[in-house]
Design an enzyme around this catalytic site. Structure first.
Site, short mmCIF file in Angstrom:
data_model
loop_
_atom_site.label_atom_id
_atom_site.label_comp_id
_atom_site.label_asym_id
_atom_site.label_seq_id
_atom_site.Cartn_x
_atom_site.Cartn_y
_atom_site.Cartn_z
N GLY A 16 54.16 34.96 51.68
CA GLY A 16 54.42 34.52 50.30
C GLY A 16 53.18 34.27 49.45
CG HIS A 249 51.14 16.99 40.88
ND1 HIS A 249 50.97 17.08 42.25
CD2 HIS A 249 51.55 18.21 40.49
CE1 HIS A 249 51.28 18.30 42.64
NE2 HIS A 249 51.64 19.01 41.60
P1 NDP Z 1 57.61 32.10 48.01
O1 NDP Z 1 58.85 32.19 47.20
O2 NDP Z 1 56.56 33.15 47.82
O3 NDP Z 1 58.08 32.03 49.51
C1 NDP Z 1 57.21 32.09 50.64
C2 NDP Z 1 57.86 32.96 51.70
O4 NDP Z 1 59.05 32.34 52.16
C3 NDP Z 1 58.30 34.32 51.18
O5 NDP Z 1 57.24 35.26 51.26
C4 NDP Z 1 59.42 34.66 52.09
O6 NDP Z 1 58.91 35.21 53.28
C5 NDP Z 1 60.01 33.33 52.45
N1 NDP Z 1 61.21 33.12 51.62
C6 NDP Z 1 61.31 33.17 50.29
N2 NDP Z 1 62.56 32.88 49.89
C7 NDP Z 1 63.26 32.63 51.00
C8 NDP Z 1 64.60 32.26 51.25
N3 NDP Z 1 65.45 32.08 50.25
N4 NDP Z 1 64.98 32.09 52.53
C9 NDP Z 1 64.12 32.26 53.52
N5 NDP Z 1 62.83 32.62 53.33
C10 NDP Z 1 62.40 32.79 52.10
O7 NDP Z 1 57.04 30.66 47.82
P2 NDP Z 1 55.56 30.19 47.57
O8 NDP Z 1 54.68 30.87 48.55
O9 NDP Z 1 55.28 30.30 46.13
O10 NDP Z 1 55.66 28.64 47.87
C11 NDP Z 1 55.84 28.14 49.15
C12 NDP Z 1 56.06 26.65 49.08
O11 NDP Z 1 54.96 26.04 48.45
C13 NDP Z 1 57.28 26.25 48.25
O12 NDP Z 1 57.86 25.11 48.80
C14 NDP Z 1 56.69 25.93 46.89
O13 NDP Z 1 57.47 25.03 46.17
C15 NDP Z 1 55.36 25.31 47.30
N6 NDP Z 1 54.35 25.42 46.26
C16 NDP Z 1 54.02 26.63 45.74
C17 NDP Z 1 53.05 26.71 44.74
C18 NDP Z 1 52.64 28.04 44.16
O14 NDP Z 1 51.80 28.04 43.26
N7 NDP Z 1 53.17 29.17 44.63
C19 NDP Z 1 52.36 25.51 44.23
C20 NDP Z 1 52.76 24.30 44.91
C21 NDP Z 1 53.72 24.29 45.88
P3 NDP Z 1 59.75 36.20 54.20
O15 NDP Z 1 60.81 36.83 53.35
O16 NDP Z 1 58.72 37.16 54.68
O17 NDP Z 1 60.28 35.33 55.26
C1 BG6 Z 2 52.26 22.52 40.96
C2 BG6 Z 2 53.47 22.75 40.09
O1 BG6 Z 2 52.52 21.54 41.91
O2 BG6 Z 2 51.20 22.08 40.13
C3 BG6 Z 2 53.18 23.77 39.02
O3 BG6 Z 2 54.51 23.22 40.92
C4 BG6 Z 2 51.98 23.33 38.20
O4 BG6 Z 2 54.29 23.94 38.16
C5 BG6 Z 2 50.83 23.03 39.13
O5 BG6 Z 2 51.64 24.40 37.33
C6 BG6 Z 2 49.67 22.44 38.38
O6 BG6 Z 2 48.61 22.35 39.26
P1 BG6 Z 2 47.12 22.46 38.75
O7 BG6 Z 2 46.31 22.30 39.97
O8 BG6 Z 2 47.01 23.82 38.11
O9 BG6 Z 2 46.97 21.39 37.76
#
Ligand code: NDP
Ligand code: BG6
Length: 500
Positions: A16, A249
């Site tokens: 992801g 935050h």
């Molecule tokens: P993604 O949506 O990219 O999901 C990560 C991986 O999880 C995917 O590549 C997929 O891998 C698997 N996945 C996605 N959806 C599902 C589903 N419905 N059921 C099962 N597996 C699933 O998320 P992020 O990488 O953006 O975020 C991961 C975590 O970090 C989340 O909890 C998010 O809230 C948190 N987060 C993210 C931030 C960001 O900037 N992206 C910032 C702060 C926190 P596969 O299909 O290969 O299993």
């Molecule tokens: C993440 C939120 O935790 O913090 C995002 O999910 C937000 O929506 C981000 O944009 C902000 O982080 P930063 O480090 O860019 O201030």
């Protein structure tokens, strides 16, 4: 350097966004700077079908876009990537965890290391329970399995959806892991400038004596973003700013600016003080929610000279969505230090500028010596702690304008990180992952501070659900947010610090 134990990190959701944009860039920077155990293995655990080589290639390309150390030389990456593996897996299938167990055992044997395992949950929250259950059922945390080693778990935000779900998730986690092995990420706590709040308050004799209701008039905490919902529509539309920013935050920033000095600078003492502080935050009744909170959602507008769409027009967002992309509130901390001092919090997307800051305003002068010279409105002193960008601290004071007449003008004393230290600070994830491996929980939320924060935010969400839904959108993209937020602070004769 600290003693970092050889470790195996299993990254759930490794295919992801977060893994590619934050986790692996942080791991690489730590490795490159020597802040990493000598023996280690990084194991991607996700559903996407890939082999080790394909996974390594995807990491290499994202390092070159997101790592602080870029450009990355291929020969350096080759040394690092030898430690990267990928197991295509299903989060709810016992066989995937059995395979993971065998894999961990084989790597521990190959590297001749103890099974020190870090499970990093970087999936959507809907997967967390399956992952915790899978780890437990396959016996991957038992003493028998890890021998002398440790097993820790890192869990991404959002931690739950409201107070009840956060409590349930917490109980599930605690049925498998010990609290001292649970690392709940709030990446704000890994930011240098956020850590500096405590250094600023408690390493300078000149500030602490005035850090109270005798001298401070009010505090503003702002996290303003000009970006929109981006590619995270599905997640954000269910969360809104209240869960996405306020529960974690913003409440953490409030805690750090207001806690009492801890007895020791260690995880438990600091977190004990945070709990004490959060328990003193005055609960919000339905009437308070009506009076002291504001929610907003952005309309079309112009950001950096470009026309942007409204929230409801963003890809993946329901055209009738009533999700908040902005939230503001006024809180009181009912304790000896802060009685009567309002804390105004605001956070939102698609605003005029990108800045996160804590602005501490001091009381007006009790008497103006210069009134007779016609100088009536001397500006209040303030201290602005800028979390980002232009990380630093500025102190606003009044000074005599050069000339033959007495005239007082506001001037600013500035400490700026970049010019003072000439170092590029580590990314928050570098610091946090380093602390996980080291075993220092200071910069992670504990179950009780996290639950108290949820209690407060759940009361706001419940209040909102009982109120007439607002007419959204109610602020233009590229503006400072809804007029109701100006009215919230304006009702007290104050205004937001909108200086850029
Ligand atoms: P993604 O949506 O990219 O999901 C990560 C991986 O999880 C995917 O590549 C997929 O891998 C698997 N996945 C996605 N959806 C599902 C589903 N419905 N059921 C099962 N597996 C699933 O998320 P992020 O990488 O953006 O975020 C991961 C975590 O970090 C989340 O909890 C998010 O809230 C948190 N987060 C993210 C931030 C960001 O900037 N992206 C910032 C702060 C926190 P596969 O299909 O290969 O299993
Ligand atoms: C993440 C939120 O935790 O913090 C995002 O999910 C937000 O929506 C981000 O944009 C902000 O982080 P930063 O480090 O860019 O201030």
């Amino acid at each position: 350097m600290a003693d970092l134990k050889p470790s195996i990190m299993v990254i759930f959701g490794a295919s992801g966004d977060l893994a590619h944009i934050k986790i692996f860039p942080a791991l690489y920077s730590l490795w490159e700077e020597g802040f990493f155990p000598e023996s280690f293995a990084l194991v991607g655990f996700a559903r996407t079908k890939m082999n080790d080589e394909e996974f390594r290639k995807s990491i290499f390309s994202s390092l070159n876009s997101h790592c602080r150390k870029r450009p990355i030389q291929e020969e350096d990456f080759l040394k690092f990537s030898k430690h990267i593996y990928y197991l295509p897996s299903l989060y709810d299938k016992v066989e995937s965890y059995t395979e993971l167990g065998k894999f961990i055992t084989s790597k521990a044997n190959e590297y001749k290391i103890t099974k020190n395992i870090v499970y990093y949950l970087s999936t959507p929250p809907s997967v967390y329970n399956d992952a915790i259950e899978g780890i437990k059922n396959a016996d991957l945390v038992s003493e028998d399995f890890k021998g002398e080693g440790f097993s820790k778990i890192v869990i991404e935000k959002p931690f739950g959806y409201d107070y009840k779900s956060a409590k349930e998730l917490n109980e599930h986690l605690l049925s498998v892991f010990k609290e001292e092995d649970i690392y709940r990420i709030d990446h704000y706590l890994g930011k240098e400038t956020v850590q500096n709040i405590l250094a600023f308050r408690f390493s300078n004799a000149i500030f602490e004596p005035i850090w109270n209701n005798k001298y401070i008039d009010h505090v503003q905490i702002s996290a303003l973003e000009s970006i929109g919902v981006g590619l995270r529509a599905g997640y954000f539309d269910e969360s809104g700013t209240i869960r996405d920013m306020m529960q974690n935050h913003m409440i953490q920033l409030l805690s750090l600016v207001a806690i009492e000095p801890p007895a020791l600078f260690d995880a438990d003492d600091i977190r004990n003080e945070k709990v004490k502080l959060l328990k003193s935050v005055r609960p919000l009744s339905l009437n308070d929610v009506k009076k002291y909170t504001v929610r907003g959602q952005y309309d079309r507008g112009v950001i950096d000279g470009k026309q942007v769409v409204s929230y409801k027009e963003e890809e993946g967002i329901d055209a009738n969505s009533i999700t908040d992309t902005y939230a503001a509130m006024k809180l009181y901390v009912d304790n000896y230090r802060w009685a009567g001092v309002p804390f105004y919090l605001r956070a939102g997307k698609r605003l005029k500028t990108h800045k996160t800051e804590i602005a501490v305003y001091f009381k007006k002068l009790p008497y103006s010596l210069f009134a007779k010279a016609g100088i009536e409105n001397i500006k209040q002193n303030s201290i602005i702690i800028t979390i980002q960008p232009n990380e630093g601290i500025s102190i606003n004071i009044g000074a005599k304008k050069p000339g033959f007449v007495m005239d007082i003008e506001p001037v600013c004393m500035v400490f700026n990180y970049k010019s003072s230290f000439r170092l590029s600070p580590p990314d928050a994830y570098e610091r946090l992952i380093y602390d996980v491996i080291l075993g220092d929980q200071t910069l992670f939320a504990r179950y009780d501070d996290m639950l108290i924060a949820w209690q407060l935010i759940t009361s706001v969400m419940n209040g909102w659900s009982k109120m007439e839904p607002p007419v959204f959108p109610n602020y233009d993209a590229g503006s400072w947010g809804p007029k109701e937020a100006d009215e919230l602070i304006g009702a007290d004769g104050r205004e937001w610090n909108n200086a850029v």
